[in-house]
Design a protein around this motif. Structure first.
Motif, PDB file in Angstrom:
ATOM      1  N   LYS A   1     -33.256  64.558  46.192  1.00 46.42           N
ATOM      2  CA  LYS A   1     -34.635  63.808  46.102  1.00 46.42           C
ATOM      3  C   LYS A   1     -35.804  64.744  45.713  1.00 46.42           C
ATOM      4  O   LYS A   1     -36.667  64.193  44.920  1.00 46.42           O
ATOM      5  N   GLU A   2     -35.639  66.005  46.232  1.00 45.07           N
ATOM      6  CA  GLU A   2     -36.719  66.781  45.984  1.00 45.07           C
ATOM      7  C   GLU A   2     -36.660  67.059  44.351  1.00 45.07           C
ATOM      8  O   GLU A   2     -37.836  67.411  43.699  1.00 45.07           O
ATOM      9  N   LEU A   3     -35.660  67.314  43.811  1.00 41.28           N
ATOM     10  CA  LEU A   3     -35.387  67.821  42.314  1.00 41.28           C
ATOM     11  C   LEU A   3     -35.940  66.438  41.521  1.00 41.28           C
ATOM     12  O   LEU A   3     -36.636  66.627  40.590  1.00 41.28           O
ATOM     13  N   PHE A   4     -35.471  65.241  42.016  1.00 42.04           N
ATOM     14  CA  PHE A   4     -35.911  63.970  41.320  1.00 42.04           C
ATOM     15  C   PHE A   4     -37.439  63.795  41.266  1.00 42.04           C
ATOM     16  O   PHE A   4     -38.119  63.502  40.115  1.00 42.04           O
ATOM     17  N   SER A   5     -37.945  64.087  42.601  1.00 42.41           N
ATOM     18  CA  SER A   5     -39.330  64.135  42.406  1.00 42.41           C
ATOM     19  C   SER A   5     -40.184  65.069  41.832  1.00 42.41           C
ATOM     20  O   SER A   5     -41.175  64.799  41.048  1.00 42.41           O
ATOM     21  N   LYS A   6     -39.645  66.274  41.443  1.00 45.08           N
ATOM     22  CA  LYS A   6     -40.399  67.461  40.332  1.00 45.08           C
ATOM     23  C   LYS A   6     -40.019  66.941  39.241  1.00 45.08           C
ATOM     24  O   LYS A   6     -40.988  66.983  38.400  1.00 45.08           O
ATOM     25  N   MET A   7     -39.001  66.336  38.864  1.00 43.04           N
ATOM     26  CA  MET A   7     -38.613  65.704  37.443  1.00 43.04           C
ATOM     27  C   MET A   7     -39.706  64.485  37.347  1.00 43.04           C
ATOM     28  O   MET A   7     -40.010  64.590  35.986  1.00 43.04           O
ATOM     29  N   THR A   8     -39.996  63.723  38.180  1.00 45.46           N
ATOM     30  CA  THR A   8     -40.908  62.886  37.867  1.00 45.46           C
ATOM     31  C   THR A   8     -42.362  63.258  37.600  1.00 45.46           C
ATOM     32  O   THR A   8     -43.093  62.815  36.825  1.00 45.46           O
ATOM     33  N   ASP A   9     -42.698  64.174  38.549  1.00 44.28           N
ATOM     34  CA  ASP A   9     -43.905  64.791  38.399  1.00 44.28           C
ATOM     35  C   ASP A   9     -44.008  65.554  37.022  1.00 44.28           C
ATOM     36  O   ASP A   9     -45.001  65.432  36.367  1.00 44.28           O
ATOM     37  N   LEU A  10     -43.064  65.904  36.290  1.00 38.51           N
ATOM     38  CA  LEU A  10     -43.044  66.535  34.986  1.00 38.51           C
ATOM     39  C   LEU A  10     -42.910  65.503  33.858  1.00 38.51           C
ATOM     40  O   LEU A  10     -43.154  65.852  32.794  1.00 38.51           O
ATOM     41  N   GLY A  11     -42.800  64.257  34.132  1.00 37.88           N
ATOM     42  CA  GLY A  11     -42.636  63.412  33.090  1.00 37.88           C
ATOM     43  C   GLY A  11     -41.254  63.242  32.484  1.00 37.88           C
ATOM     44  O   GLY A  11     -40.934  62.668  31.485  1.00 37.88           O
ATOM     45  N   VAL A  12     -40.272  63.784  33.147  1.00 37.57           N
ATOM     46  CA  VAL A  12     -38.781  63.819  32.745  1.00 37.57           C
ATOM     47  C   VAL A  12     -38.225  62.521  32.714  1.00 37.57           C
ATOM     48  O   VAL A  12     -37.299  62.038  32.118  1.00 37.57           O
ATOM     49  N   ILE A  13     -38.482  61.991  34.173  1.00 37.26           N
ATOM     50  CA  ILE A  13     -38.049  60.916  34.547  1.00 37.26           C
ATOM     51  C   ILE A  13     -38.866  60.017  35.060  1.00 37.26           C
ATOM     52  O   ILE A  13     -39.767  60.515  35.579  1.00 37.26           O
ATOM     53  N   SER A  14     -38.667  58.638  34.894  1.00 35.13           N
ATOM     54  CA  SER A  14     -39.629  57.520  35.354  1.00 35.13           C
ATOM     55  C   SER A  14     -39.109  56.495  35.948  1.00 35.13           C
ATOM     56  O   SER A  14     -37.731  56.273  35.600  1.00 35.13           O
ATOM     57  N   ASN A  15     -39.603  55.332  36.447  1.00 31.84           N
ATOM     58  CA  ASN A  15     -39.078  54.297  36.832  1.00 31.84           C
ATOM     59  C   ASN A  15     -38.223  53.544  35.828  1.00 31.84           C
ATOM     60  O   ASN A  15     -37.389  52.488  35.814  1.00 31.84           O
ATOM     61  N   LYS A  16     -38.829  53.869  34.445  1.00 35.60           N
ATOM     62  CA  LYS A  16     -38.100  53.067  33.248  1.00 35.60           C
ATOM     63  C   LYS A  16     -36.809  53.735  32.900  1.00 35.60           C
ATOM     64  O   LYS A  16     -36.055  53.344  32.241  1.00 35.60           O
ATOM     65  N   GLY A  17     -36.718  54.895  33.313  1.00 38.50           N
ATOM     66  CA  GLY A  17     -35.342  55.745  32.916  1.00 38.50           C
ATOM     67  C   GLY A  17     -35.869  57.042  32.459  1.00 38.50           C
ATOM     68  O   GLY A  17     -36.809  57.657  33.210  1.00 38.50           O
ATOM     69  N   ILE A  18     -34.946  57.798  31.769  1.00 36.91           N
ATOM     70  CA  ILE A  18     -35.103  58.999  31.259  1.00 36.91           C
ATOM     71  C   ILE A  18     -36.217  59.135  30.067  1.00 36.91           C
ATOM     72  O   ILE A  18     -35.947  58.474  29.089  1.00 36.91           O
ATOM     73  N   GLU A  19     -37.151  59.980  30.152  1.00 37.20           N
ATOM     74  CA  GLU A  19     -38.247  59.984  29.396  1.00 37.20           C
ATOM     75  C   GLU A  19     -38.181  61.244  28.509  1.00 37.20           C
ATOM     76  O   GLU A  19     -38.449  61.220  27.171  1.00 37.20           O
ATOM     77  N   LEU A  20     -37.146  62.224  28.775  1.00 36.82           N
ATOM     78  CA  LEU A  20     -37.003  63.166  28.033  1.00 36.82           C
ATOM     79  C   LEU A  20     -35.699  63.571  27.414  1.00 36.82           C
ATOM     80  O   LEU A  20     -34.672  63.596  28.251  1.00 36.82           O
ATOM     81  N   LEU A  21     -35.570  63.934  26.031  1.00 37.57           N
ATOM     82  CA  LEU A  21     -34.206  64.206  25.535  1.00 37.57           C
ATOM     83  C   LEU A  21     -34.132  65.932  25.316  1.00 37.57           C
ATOM     84  O   LEU A  21     -34.980  66.357  24.688  1.00 37.57           O
ATOM     85  N   GLY A  22     -33.469  66.375  26.282  1.00 45.21           N
ATOM     86  CA  GLY A  22     -33.163  67.954  26.244  1.00 45.21           C
ATOM     87  C   GLY A  22     -32.254  68.345  25.646  1.00 45.21           C
ATOM     88  O   GLY A  22     -31.168  67.943  25.840  1.00 45.21           O
ATOM     89  N   VAL A  23     -32.037  69.142  24.481  1.00 43.92           N
ATOM     90  CA  VAL A  23     -30.923  69.861  23.991  1.00 43.92           C
ATOM     91  C   VAL A  23     -30.972  71.511  24.268  1.00 43.92           C
ATOM     92  O   VAL A  23     -31.959  72.027  24.009  1.00 43.92           O
ATOM     93  N   MET A  24     -29.850  71.927  24.408  1.00 45.86           N
ATOM     94  CA  MET A  24     -29.756  73.238  24.371  1.00 45.86           C
ATOM     95  C   MET A  24     -28.866  73.960  23.432  1.00 45.86           C
ATOM     96  O   MET A  24     -27.640  73.343  23.345  1.00 45.86           O
ATOM     97  N   LEU A  25     -29.291  74.994  22.601  1.00 46.71           N
ATOM     98  CA  LEU A  25     -28.438  75.411  21.685  1.00 46.71           C
ATOM     99  C   LEU A  25     -28.403  76.720  21.858  1.00 46.71           C
ATOM    100  O   LEU A  25     -29.092  77.708  22.190  1.00 46.71           O
ATOM    101  N   SER A  26     -27.107  77.151  21.896  1.00 49.34           N
ATOM    102  CA  SER A  26     -26.751  78.617  22.459  1.00 49.34           C
ATOM    103  C   SER A  26     -26.976  79.610  20.916  1.00 49.34           C
ATOM    104  O   SER A  26     -26.354  79.010  19.737  1.00 49.34           O
TER     105      SER A  26
END
Length: 212
Positions: free
Chosen positions: A37-62
């Motif tokens: 729940k704390e991580l979810f709250s942080k992600m919501t504050d950052l605009g990564v997740i919202s009530n609509k779903g996932i707002e951010l597509l993050g990709v990691m390249l090595s």
């Protein structure tokens, strides 16, 4: 944004939190677990997740995947730079398309044709890049570029670079913005985050090219 730490400091773990698989896990676990729940709250504050779903597509390249080997090729430095960016653009494109399917619970790579890529405004699409088109079109192009560059790296014969595509920068960041990627006529997400891991594995010249 540049992150620096000693080996094992947690950079890769931090990056993984923003990838589609982790965000889907977080979204599905928050209602039944106090641990998230704390991580979810942080992600919501950052605009990564919202009530609509996932707002951010993050990709990691090595950056540990044979980029530095390009510096050993016996070709002109300008061509080395262009091949370096060709490989980065191709792999970034594949990673973004894969992430788009994961967010929408689609199958990779079978459902790539369901993703639509629109032409971005105020940006000149590089030659041969199939935009506008489907995710399958773009995936086929990116795989072809990656294969050609990797075959050149592994070749023991004379360097034939004339027919290879090369680029002067990270153009994929411009033609694969969130506003240009659609599924069922709706944008996949609100924003895209690209994270480069193991940048220290690149040569000094390659690191400078990414930064500048």
């Amino acid at each position: 944004q540049i992150f620096r730490s000693a080996p094992g400091g947690g950079k890769t773990s931090l990056f993984r939190v923003f990838t589609p698989t982790s965000l889907l896990t977080l979204q599905g676990s928050v209602s039944g677990s106090e641990d998230y729940k704390e991580l979810f709250s942080k992600m919501t504050d950052l605009g990564v997740i919202s009530n609509k779903g996932i707002e951010l597509l993050g990709v990691m390249l090595s950056c540990a995947r044979n980029y530095a080997t390009l510096e050993d090729l016996n070709i002109d430095p300008v061509k080395k730079k262009r091949l370096f960016f060709a490989l980065l653009n191709a792999r970034m494109t594949i990673a973004i398309l894969r992430g788009a399917l994961i967010i929408k619970h689609l199958k990779y790579p079978d459902d790539l044709s369901m993703i639509k890529i629109r032409r971005p405004e105020n940006f000149e699409i590089p030659i041969k890049v199939p935009i506008p088109g489907t995710g399958q079109d773009l995936y086929d192009w990116a795989c072809s570029v990656e294969t050609n560059v990797c075959e050149l790296i592994d070749s023991f014969g004379p360097m034939q670079t004339q027919s290879l595509e090369g680029y002067d920068g990270l153009h994929a960041l411009s033609f694969l913005k969130a506003d240009n990627i659609f599924f069922n006529e709706k944008k996949i997400c609100s924003k895209i985050l690209v994270m480069f891991d193991d940048v220290h594995k690149l040569t000094e010249a390659q690191r400078q090219e990414i930064v500048t």
